[in-house]
Design an enzyme around this catalytic site. Structure first.
Site, PDB file in Angstrom:
ATOM      1  N   HIS A 199       0.824  -1.214   0.000  1.00 36.93           N
ATOM      2  CA  HIS A 199       0.000   0.000   0.000  1.00 36.93           C
ATOM      3  C   HIS A 199       0.856   1.261   0.000  1.00 36.93           C
ATOM      4  O   HIS A 199       0.441   2.300  -0.496  1.00 36.93           O
ATOM      5  CB  HIS A 199      -0.986  -0.025   1.164  1.00 36.93           C
ATOM      6  CG  HIS A 199      -2.137  -0.939   0.890  1.00 36.93           C
ATOM      7  ND1 HIS A 199      -2.220  -2.208   1.395  1.00 36.93           N
ATOM      8  CD2 HIS A 199      -3.209  -0.773   0.089  1.00 36.93           C
ATOM      9  CE1 HIS A 199      -3.307  -2.783   0.930  1.00 36.93           C
ATOM     10  NE2 HIS A 199      -3.939  -1.933   0.146  1.00 36.93           N
ATOM     11  N   GLU A 439     -11.109 -10.550  -4.730  1.00 36.57           N
ATOM     12  CA  GLU A 439      -9.665 -10.498  -4.486  1.00 36.57           C
ATOM     13  C   GLU A 439      -9.170 -11.694  -3.689  1.00 36.57           C
ATOM     14  O   GLU A 439      -8.052 -11.694  -3.179  1.00 36.57           O
ATOM     15  CB  GLU A 439      -9.252  -9.176  -3.843  1.00 36.57           C
ATOM     16  CG  GLU A 439     -10.142  -8.640  -2.774  1.00 36.57           C
ATOM     17  CD  GLU A 439      -9.760  -7.227  -2.322  1.00 36.57           C
ATOM     18  OE1 GLU A 439      -8.754  -6.663  -2.778  1.00 36.57           O
ATOM     19  OE2 GLU A 439     -10.468  -6.703  -1.445  1.00 36.57           O
ATOM     20  N   ASP A 463      -4.393  -8.136  -4.176  1.00 31.52           N
ATOM     21  CA  ASP A 463      -4.666  -9.174  -3.190  1.00 31.52           C
ATOM     22  C   ASP A 463      -4.882 -10.535  -3.831  1.00 31.52           C
ATOM     23  O   ASP A 463      -4.504 -11.557  -3.270  1.00 31.52           O
ATOM     24  CB  ASP A 463      -5.888  -8.795  -2.340  1.00 31.52           C
ATOM     25  CG  ASP A 463      -5.487  -7.847  -1.223  1.00 31.52           C
ATOM     26  OD1 ASP A 463      -4.468  -8.127  -0.560  1.00 31.52           O
ATOM     27  OD2 ASP A 463      -6.167  -6.825  -1.028  1.00 31.52           O
ATOM     28  N   CYS A 510      -9.267  -3.233 -10.719  1.00 27.86           N
ATOM     29  CA  CYS A 510      -8.758  -2.015 -10.068  1.00 27.86           C
ATOM     30  C   CYS A 510      -7.422  -2.251  -9.365  1.00 27.86           C
ATOM     31  O   CYS A 510      -6.965  -1.402  -8.612  1.00 27.86           O
ATOM     32  CB  CYS A 510      -9.777  -1.472  -9.083  1.00 27.86           C
ATOM     33  SG  CYS A 510     -10.080  -2.572  -7.707  1.00 27.86           S
TER      34      CYS A 510
HETATM   35  C1  PEP Z   1      -6.329  -4.940  -4.711  1.00 32.29           C
HETATM   36  O1  PEP Z   1      -6.173  -5.743  -3.787  1.00 32.29           O
HETATM   37  O2  PEP Z   1      -5.940  -5.156  -5.872  1.00 32.29           O
HETATM   38  C2  PEP Z   1      -6.987  -3.648  -4.465  1.00 32.29           C
HETATM   39  C3  PEP Z   1      -7.317  -2.856  -5.449  1.00 32.29           C
HETATM   40  O3  PEP Z   1      -7.188  -3.280  -3.160  1.00 32.29           O
HETATM   41  P1  PEP Z   1      -5.979  -2.812  -2.195  1.00 32.29           P
HETATM   42  O4  PEP Z   1      -4.762  -2.646  -3.048  1.00 32.29           O
HETATM   43  O5  PEP Z   1      -6.394  -1.548  -1.546  1.00 32.29           O
HETATM   44  O6  PEP Z   1      -5.887  -3.932  -1.232  1.00 32.29           O
HETATM   45 MG    MG Z   2      -7.222  -5.392  -1.945  1.00 33.68          MG
END
Ligand code: PEP
Ligand code: MG
Length: 586
Positions: A199, A439, A463, A510
């Site tokens: 993140h 995910e 994820d 995403c």
């Molecule tokens: C992901 O897991 O790809 C996602 C978009 O959520 P995050 O990166 O915030 O876990």
């Molecule tokens: Mg995620």
């Protein structure tokens, strides 16, 4: 590798956020406090009492300076009140008396005495069944840690103020740290730990701060004041660069500027492949300060608003009103629909006083699981989203879903909140579309069932790769194995888009893979026609789309997947994309 005095050194890491920067290093020494414990002679008691008094006075000075800075900052009044309380705690008579007594009676050094008293007082506070007193226990601990840091000789704040343009070098930065650094306008950061989809890296990309992660020992190899080039495109850091390296830096910086300018013409155009297939491109956001970026980079809307970043770096969590105000800010500036994801707290995104210390947080009480057991946190957010929904086209998204039961339980909370708001006379739309994040492999495998419960899917490859391949997304040692082109991942993606198509619902990707131009052919091939990504990457994805037909994307992917390993498949795709887009930089 040459020594520091005899010339430049080059460090190789993981390119976490693109961009080139030359600047001065500021090493963030968070100074993990280890408490020395030793017995003393009776005559040394006054010395230890004096050390304790001096450390308290220094901690008090630090807190007062911090308080003055915070009170001046926008929105800092609440934090200033907390710091006032911390100043008082640093001179708390009870804490002083107990620590001095421990030094005298047990004949131990000041650190040992203070640490033991803190532990005891903290345990006493946390045993009380009252949130206010538990908070006081935390305050006490924070002040105590500060005094211990001074006793250990650490002069610096846990997160000092860096000058604009600083290259921050640290062993580790949490997503919360990165958000703070963004406010300080630092130029780049370099860490020893982390992967491309951690993140922290995601936030750096969104904020357009170049970053290199995963360079072991860099925090001890560099010193504050060193001059470095940080190359976030290639994942390289050059210490004290010589003339040739500086010339190369300048040439490439210029090429980047020219390239950014040429991509600007694409901002206003919709995403479309060369054969006319429409591909919707949305923006991911983490902080309300970024709300202007989707329109600037030509996104059609906000495909993922990661709301949990509002919860980091603060002692007092945002209430319903504050969340509502932030959502409205994003909705009003968005060029189209806004997908607000409910809290994905847990994992590596922990609020300051997170109550759980889990041995395996990625598999723990994270995201929807946390929200369902903490209605006091979940409900205010749902209420804020429902209220914000009358300001635009708002959709709600549930993270880390692995079964329909979780969706149904969340729906029950949403309906309860809707009813409550209406009873209070608030306007709430009859329908706010509800999406499910796909995910986990489990979600992909029950995608047909989830599609029957959801209005749309949003696939999180960060994820999904982590949970399918059992690779911690923040672990720099495994980053090279976190491959979205792994056949297992691609198969799960195919299952998901097919289930969405059968159910007639939208399916957006995403995860960070959407922003990597060379994955675009493969992602089109497994059926995606909508992506959400950091806004800065949208123009280049529009560009590669405009050079590709679906047929070419499929042929390229098919050939790439005949390679024996995901890395070779990736290399094949990079080569194919380069042929279509020779002007692409490294
Ligand atoms: C992901 O897991 O790809 C996602 C978009 O959520 P995050 O990166 O915030 O876990
Ligand atoms: Mg995620």
């Amino acid at each position: 590798m040459t020594s520091r005095v005899s010339g430049p050194r080059i460090f190789f890491g993981i390119p976490a956020s693109p961009g080139l920067v030359m600047g001065r290093v500021y090493v963030l020494d968070r100074g993990e406090v280890t408490t020395p414990r030793y017995h003393i002679e009776a005559e040394e008691v006054p010395l230890q009492v004096h050390r304790f008094a001096r450390a308290r006075a220094r901690a008090q000075q630090q807190l007062e300076a911090l308080r003055a800075r915070t009170a001046e900052a926008e929105g800092g009044s609440e934090a200033a009140v907390i710091l006032d309380a911390h100043v008082l705690i640093s001179q708390d008579p009870d804490l002083i008396r107990r620590t001095e007594e421990a030094i005298e009676t047990r004949l131990i050094n000041a650190e040992w005495a203070l640490r033991d008293e803190l532990e005891e007082l903290k345990a006493a506070f946390s045993a009380l069944d009252d949130a206010y007193f538990r908070e006081r226990g935390n305050d006490l601990d924070q002040v105590g840690q500060r005094i211990l840091r001074v006793l250990a000789g650490h002069s610096e704040e846990p997160m000092p103020h860096f000058p604009e343009g600083a290259v921050v070098v640290a062993r580790d930065l949490t997503p919360a740290d990165t958000a703070r650094l963004a406010n300080m306008r630092v130029a780049a950061f370099v860490t020893e730990v982390g992967g491309r989809t951690s993140h922290t890296a995601i936030l750096a990309r969104s904020l357009d701060i170049p970053a290199v992660v995963g360079i072991s020992s860099i925090a001890s190899a560099l010193e504050t004041g060193d001059m470095v080039i940080v190359d976030g495109d290639r994942g390289v850091v050059i210490l004290e660069p010589e003339a040739a390296a500086v010339a190369d830096f300048e040439r490439r910086s210029q090429a980047r500027r020219v390239r950014e300018e040429s991509l600007r013409v694409l901002h206003a155009l919709p995403g479309r492949t060369a054969d006319g297939t429409r591909v919707r491109l949305h923006a991911n956001l983490e902080l309300p300060q970024e709300a202007h970026l989707p329109a600037r980079f030509g996104a059609e809307g906000v495909g993922l608003f990661r709301t949990e970043f509002l919860f980091l770096n603060r002692d007092v969590l945002p209430d319903e009103e504050e969340q509502y105000a932030n959502y409205v800010k994003v909705i009003e500036q968005s060029p189209g629909p806004v997908v607000i994801r409910t809290l994905d707290l847990g994992g590596d995104k922990l609020p300051v006083h997170h109550p759980y210390r889990e041995p395996n947080p990625a598999l723990g009480l994270r995201a929807i699981r946390y929200c369902l057991v903490h209605p006091e946190v979940f409900r205010p957010q749902i209420r804020a989203i429902l209220r914000a929904a009358r300001h635009g086209d708002v959709r709600m998204l549930l993270p880390l879903i692995s079964s329909i039961e979780e969706v149904r339980r969340a729906k029950a909370v949403i309906e309860e909140c809707r009813g409550q708001l209406r009873m209070e006379g608030q306007q709430v739309p009859d329908r706010v579309p509800l999406g499910v994040m796909i995910e986990t492999p489990a979600a992909c495998l029950v995608a047909d069932r989830l599609a029957a419960e959801a209005d749309f899917f949003s696939v999180g490859t960060n994820d999904l790769v982590q949970y399918t391949l059992a690779i911690d997304r923040a672990n720099e040692h495994l980053a090279h194995l976190a491959q979205p082109l792994h056949p297992a991942v691609l198969e799960l993606l195919r299952l998901t888009t097919a289930a969405a198509e059968r159910a007639g619902i939208e399916c957006t990707l995403c995860g960070e893979a959407a922003a990597e131009v060379y994955y675009v052919p493969a992602l089109l091939s497994v059926g995606f026609r909508a992506f959400s990504m950091n806004p800065v990457s949208i123009p280049q994805v529009k560009e590669i789309l405009s050079r590709l037909t679906i047929e070419v994307a499929e042929a390229l992917t098919l050939r790439a997947l005949q390679e024996p390993t995901p890395s070779q498949a990736r290399a094949h795709l990079i080569e194919g994309v380069r042929e279509l887009l020779p002007e692409m930089l490294d």
